[in-house]
Design a protein around this motif. Sequence first.
Motif, PDB file in Angstrom:
ATOM      1  N   ILE A 142       0.736  -1.137   0.030  1.00 45.01           N
ATOM      2  CA  ILE A 142      -0.012  -0.037  -0.152  1.00 45.01           C
ATOM      3  C   ILE A 142       0.890   1.128   0.089  1.00 45.01           C
ATOM      4  CG2 ILE A 142      -1.661   1.332   1.536  1.00 45.01           C
ATOM      5  CD1 ILE A 142      -2.792  -1.374   2.216  1.00 45.01           C
ATOM      6  N   ALA A 143       1.831   1.333   0.842  1.00 47.12           N
ATOM      7  CA  ALA A 143       2.898   2.325   0.793  1.00 47.12           C
ATOM      8  C   ALA A 143       3.625   2.512  -0.388  1.00 47.12           C
ATOM      9  CB  ALA A 143       3.941   2.129   1.899  1.00 47.12           C
ATOM     10  N   ASP A 188      -2.795   5.983   1.032  1.00 51.02           N
ATOM     11  CA  ASP A 188      -2.575   5.730   2.274  1.00 51.02           C
ATOM     12  C   ASP A 188      -4.132   5.731   3.088  1.00 51.02           C
ATOM     13  OD1 ASP A 188       0.085   6.388   1.921  1.00 51.02           O
ATOM     14  OD2 ASP A 188      -0.099   8.556   2.715  1.00 51.02           O
ATOM     15  N   SER A 189      -5.124   6.065   2.223  1.00 53.66           N
ATOM     16  CA  SER A 189      -6.487   5.761   2.808  1.00 53.66           C
ATOM     17  C   SER A 189      -6.807   4.261   2.895  1.00 53.66           C
ATOM     18  CB  SER A 189      -7.582   6.679   2.074  1.00 53.66           C
ATOM     19  OG  SER A 189      -7.607   6.116   0.888  1.00 53.66           O
ATOM     20  N   CYS A 190      -6.242   3.449   2.021  1.00 51.15           N
ATOM     21  CA  CYS A 190      -6.306   1.905   2.090  1.00 51.15           C
ATOM     22  C   CYS A 190      -6.032   1.384   3.218  1.00 51.15           C
ATOM     23  CB  CYS A 190      -5.929   1.411   0.824  1.00 51.15           C
ATOM     24  SG  CYS A 190      -6.486   2.391  -0.726  1.00 51.15           S
ATOM     25  N   ASN A 215     -10.970   4.807   0.804  1.00 48.05           N
ATOM     26  CA  ASN A 215     -11.970   5.832   0.813  1.00 48.05           C
ATOM     27  C   ASN A 215     -12.550   6.156  -0.258  1.00 48.05           C
ATOM     28  OD1 ASN A 215     -11.244   6.176   3.568  1.00 48.05           O
ATOM     29  ND2 ASN A 215      -9.728   7.903   3.401  1.00 48.05           N
ATOM     30  N   ASP A 216     -12.034   5.859  -1.516  1.00 47.78           N
ATOM     31  CA  ASP A 216     -12.740   6.273  -2.865  1.00 47.78           C
ATOM     32  C   ASP A 216     -13.907   5.227  -3.259  1.00 47.78           C
ATOM     33  OD1 ASP A 216     -11.141   4.261  -3.277  1.00 47.78           O
ATOM     34  OD2 ASP A 216      -9.864   5.227  -5.005  1.00 47.78           O
TER      35      ASP A 216
END
Length: 226
Positions: free
Chosen positions: A133-134, A169-171, A198-199
């Motif tokens: 993710i990062a 980063d929202s994941c 978040n999307d």
Amino acid sequence: MSNPQEPHQQAPWPQQPPQQPVAGQPGTSEQPGAPGQYPAPGQYAAAGQYAAAGQYGAPGPYGTPGQASADGPFGLPGQRPPARGRRRLWTILGVVGGVLLLVILGVVILANVVAGPTNHARSLADDFTKLVIAGDTSTAYDKYLDPALQKQVSKETFIAGIKTLEMDDSCKPTYNDVKARTENGTKSADVVGLIACNDGKNIDMVYRFEGTDELKIINIKIKPKA
């Protein structure tokens, strides 16, 4: 020479002590039963000091013969000695408590044995997913993928495939199912989870770990949720 005019003196006789009056003789003042004397024949102590003639077992401090005293065996009313059954009860309770303790310890040990590999596999999967993710895909590839899987999927192909997911980063990952086991000295673990962003984008992930000393990913699937 003696004086013929001196009268002849006789030797004095010892005087007898005066006789004590005998009880009951005429002329004596002592009467039968008077103080200091034995009671007259047929006369006994005053009533109330002893039981009447022919009467036995009068109420006393220990009760009548054949009748249990109201006092307990230790002098306290109604008190009884401890029942012997109490010692047996405490022994039984001690044995039951010991068995329960052993059962609890066995459950705790079994839980640790089962949960240990599971928690280890979850931790490995979480570390790998956070690197992906990062955007540190190269480190994730080198550290967690098994050499056999690396031969099937090159690092460039792996990095390019992760970029198409467009994670930020929202994941955040969640792990729905983690199973670990050991067979013939080989450890294995299956991890199934979901990466939610978040999307509104959700990404399925499935990892298969295997190894003897160190677990490595031998099979991987990361793709958008259908």
